[in-house]
Design a protein around this motif. Structure first.
Motif, PDB file in Angstrom:
ATOM      1  N   ILE A 170     -10.084  38.239  36.893  1.00 25.36           N
ATOM      2  CA  ILE A 170      -9.615  37.130  37.718  1.00 25.36           C
ATOM      3  C   ILE A 170      -8.134  36.910  37.420  1.00 25.36           C
ATOM      4  CG2 ILE A 170     -10.021  34.762  38.490  1.00 25.36           C
ATOM      5  CD1 ILE A 170     -12.682  34.840  36.946  1.00 25.36           C
ATOM      6  N   LYS A 171      -7.290  36.948  38.434  1.00 25.22           N
ATOM      7  CA  LYS A 171      -5.871  36.677  38.237  1.00 25.22           C
ATOM      8  C   LYS A 171      -5.669  35.176  38.047  1.00 25.22           C
ATOM      9  CE  LYS A 171      -2.740  39.007  40.311  1.00 25.22           C
ATOM     10  NZ  LYS A 171      -1.829  39.635  41.307  1.00 25.22           N
ATOM     11  N   ALA A 172      -4.874  34.824  37.050  1.00 32.44           N
ATOM     12  CA  ALA A 172      -4.670  33.418  36.702  1.00 32.44           C
ATOM     13  C   ALA A 172      -4.160  32.570  37.865  1.00 32.44           C
ATOM     14  CB  ALA A 172      -3.728  33.315  35.504  1.00 32.44           C
ATOM     15  N   PRO A 173      -3.229  33.065  38.720  1.00 29.87           N
ATOM     16  CA  PRO A 173      -2.716  32.212  39.797  1.00 29.87           C
ATOM     17  C   PRO A 173      -3.689  31.979  40.943  1.00 29.87           C
ATOM     18  CG  PRO A 173      -1.150  33.960  39.218  1.00 29.87           C
ATOM     19  CD  PRO A 173      -2.466  34.321  38.608  1.00 29.87           C
ATOM     20  N   ILE A 202     -12.814  28.556  41.312  1.00 29.01           N
ATOM     21  CA  ILE A 202     -12.681  29.998  41.508  1.00 29.01           C
ATOM     22  C   ILE A 202     -13.324  30.422  42.818  1.00 29.01           C
ATOM     23  CG2 ILE A 202     -13.158  32.266  40.518  1.00 29.01           C
ATOM     24  CD1 ILE A 202     -13.582  30.796  37.820  1.00 29.01           C
ATOM     25  N   ASP A 203     -12.564  31.103  43.662  1.00 28.14           N
ATOM     26  CA  ASP A 203     -13.096  31.670  44.895  1.00 28.14           C
ATOM     27  C   ASP A 203     -13.822  32.974  44.546  1.00 28.14           C
ATOM     28  OD1 ASP A 203     -13.589  32.883  47.337  1.00 28.14           O
ATOM     29  OD2 ASP A 203     -11.622  32.444  48.166  1.00 28.14           O
ATOM     30  N   PRO A 204     -15.111  33.108  44.869  1.00 30.70           N
ATOM     31  CA  PRO A 204     -15.844  34.348  44.537  1.00 30.70           C
ATOM     32  C   PRO A 204     -15.185  35.600  45.096  1.00 30.70           C
ATOM     33  CG  PRO A 204     -17.370  32.623  45.195  1.00 30.70           C
ATOM     34  CD  PRO A 204     -15.997  32.095  45.482  1.00 30.70           C
ATOM     35  N   LYS A 205     -14.410  35.455  46.193  1.00 31.46           N
ATOM     36  CA  LYS A 205     -13.735  36.620  46.775  1.00 31.46           C
ATOM     37  C   LYS A 205     -12.576  37.099  45.906  1.00 31.46           C
ATOM     38  CE  LYS A 205     -13.117  34.423  50.651  1.00 31.46           C
ATOM     39  NZ  LYS A 205     -12.707  34.085  52.034  1.00 31.46           N
ATOM     40  N   GLN A 206     -12.132  36.251  44.966  1.00 33.62           N
ATOM     41  CA  GLN A 206     -11.016  36.615  44.091  1.00 33.62           C
ATOM     42  C   GLN A 206     -11.482  37.240  42.773  1.00 33.62           C
ATOM     43  OE1 GLN A 206      -7.932  36.545  44.952  1.00 33.62           O
ATOM     44  NE2 GLN A 206      -8.063  35.360  46.837  1.00 33.62           N
ATOM     45  N   VAL A 207     -12.793  37.388  42.604  1.00 29.79           N
ATOM     46  CA  VAL A 207     -13.334  37.966  41.374  1.00 29.79           C
ATOM     47  C   VAL A 207     -13.560  39.460  41.579  1.00 29.79           C
ATOM     48  CG1 VAL A 207     -15.208  37.910  39.687  1.00 29.79           C
ATOM     49  CG2 VAL A 207     -14.463  35.782  40.795  1.00 29.79           C
ATOM     50  N   ILE A 208     -12.913  40.272  40.763  1.00 25.94           N
ATOM     51  CA  ILE A 208     -13.065  41.721  40.805  1.00 25.94           C
ATOM     52  C   ILE A 208     -14.037  42.145  39.699  1.00 25.94           C
ATOM     53  CG2 ILE A 208     -11.875  43.935  40.561  1.00 25.94           C
ATOM     54  CD1 ILE A 208      -9.364  42.550  41.595  1.00 25.94           C
ATOM     55  N   VAL A 209     -14.949  43.036  40.046  1.00 27.65           N
ATOM     56  CA  VAL A 209     -15.929  43.513  39.079  1.00 27.65           C
ATOM     57  C   VAL A 209     -15.630  44.953  38.700  1.00 27.65           C
ATOM     58  CG1 VAL A 209     -18.378  43.977  38.667  1.00 27.65           C
ATOM     59  CG2 VAL A 209     -17.696  41.928  39.919  1.00 27.65           C
ATOM     60  N   ALA A 210     -15.555  45.222  37.405  1.00 33.15           N
ATOM     61  CA  ALA A 210     -15.344  46.587  36.901  1.00 33.15           C
ATOM     62  C   ALA A 210     -16.518  46.960  36.026  1.00 33.15           C
ATOM     63  CB  ALA A 210     -14.040  46.662  36.100  1.00 33.15           C
ATOM     64  N   VAL A 211     -16.952  48.211  36.118  1.00 36.10           N
ATOM     65  CA  VAL A 211     -18.060  48.655  35.284  1.00 36.10           C
ATOM     66  C   VAL A 211     -17.513  49.280  34.019  1.00 36.10           C
ATOM     67  CG1 VAL A 211     -19.608  49.014  37.236  1.00 36.10           C
ATOM     68  CG2 VAL A 211     -18.169  50.886  36.458  1.00 36.10           C
ATOM     69  N   MET A 212     -18.361  49.326  32.984  1.00 32.55           N
ATOM     70  CA  MET A 212     -17.934  49.796  31.673  1.00 32.55           C
ATOM     71  C   MET A 212     -18.521  51.178  31.389  1.00 32.55           C
ATOM     72  SD  MET A 212     -18.054  46.221  29.527  1.00 32.55           S
ATOM     73  CE  MET A 212     -19.779  45.908  29.830  1.00 32.55           C
ATOM     74  N   ASP A 213     -18.232  52.137  32.260  1.00 32.68           N
ATOM     75  CA  ASP A 213     -18.697  53.513  32.054  1.00 32.68           C
ATOM     76  C   ASP A 213     -17.619  54.297  31.328  1.00 32.68           C
ATOM     77  OD1 ASP A 213     -21.125  53.162  33.233  1.00 32.68           O
ATOM     78  OD2 ASP A 213     -20.475  53.846  35.214  1.00 32.68           O
TER      79      ASP A 213
END
Length: 263
Positions: free
Chosen positions: A186-189, A252-263
């Motif tokens: 999540i970007k702080a701004p 927090i807008d759910p559209k602003q949350v980026i999900v990364a996997v830990m592979d």
């Protein structure tokens, strides 16, 4: 003509969680300095880095760790300040032990290849860097459809949940499913801050643990979440900062949350 210096094999290693660096030589040095001084500011001074850089490193490590490495202590025999947790102590000890074995391995390579010619590069890995200040380790709790989008409920721990809005293609590409370990970026701004609950928007509740302002009138607020994560919220106006140690809500807008996997 001077004889060329002998080629020697050297290297540094670090520990990653997914695409993010968790531990490395600089970060462990910082933890050790904090352990001795009980002060982030003093540790940063000794290492020749800014307080902000030190804080960002600690925040990143705490957010990626299974348990907090560094916490603020109140009073007691040490008189308060910043201290390492027992878990943090164990992490340092394990890292230093692995570092010693790593050096032994490099020495063995040097002995095994005495006629090694030209050293180009031992490690050409590309490191992914992101501008997102917030990198929160989480577990996928549930996935449910919202029209053409998928809402991922991410469990941060301690009954704290974060929602991310994703496309079906992203969910399939990342192989997201309940129980999958991920990192939420999540970007702080992109967040706003409220001192009261907001019922019609997604919020994360926390306690204001740190405030940093600049000469332009901007501010960064650090919220300590119940899950032991720390969330950085950037504000355009420092006058809007709530007092330290008070409750606040990151919107927090759910559209602003980026999900990364830990592979």
């Amino acid at each position: 003509m001077n004889k060329p210096a002998k080629l020697e094999i050297h290297g540094r290693f670090w520990v990653e969680r997914g695409p993010h660096v968790f531990l490395g030589p600089g970060r462990v040095d910082l933890l050790e300095k904090i352990n001795l001084s009980h002060s982030i500011a003093e540790a940063a001074r000794q290492l020749g880095m800014s307080y902000k850089t030190a804080w960002d490193m600690i925040n990143a490590m705490n957010n990626l760790a299974d348990q907090p490495l560094v916490v603020r202590a109140k009073g007691g025999r040490q008189g308060g300040g910043t201290v390492l947790t027992d878990y943090g102590q164990h992490v340092i000890a394990d890292y230093r032990a692995m570092e010693q074995e790593y050096e032994t391995m490099l020495a063995a390579l040097e002995r095994r290849y005495p006629h090694f010619g030209q050293l180009q590069a031992l490690d050409r890995r590309l490191q992914l860097r992101t501008s997102a200040r917030n990198q929160l380790s989480a577990v996928v709790h549930k996935l449910h459809a919202n029209g053409q989008r998928i809402i991922a409920d991410l469990d941060l721990g301690a009954q704290t949940f974060l929602q991310a809005q994703l496309t079906r293609a992203s969910v399939e590409a990342l192989d997201l499913h309940p129980g999958r370990h991920v990192v939420a970026l999540i970007k702080a701004p992109t967040m706003t801050l409220s001192i009261t609950p907001v019922t019609d928007k997604q919020t994360l509740r926390g306690t204001v643990s740190h405030i940093e302002t600049d000469n332009k009138g901007h501010a960064e607020i650090v919220l300590a979440l119940p899950s032991n994560h720390h969330l950085i919220v950037a504000l355009d106006h420092a006058a809007e900062c709530p007092p330290l140690e008070t409750e606040a809500f990151a919107v927090i807008d759910p559209k602003q949350v980026i999900v990364a996997v830990m592979d």
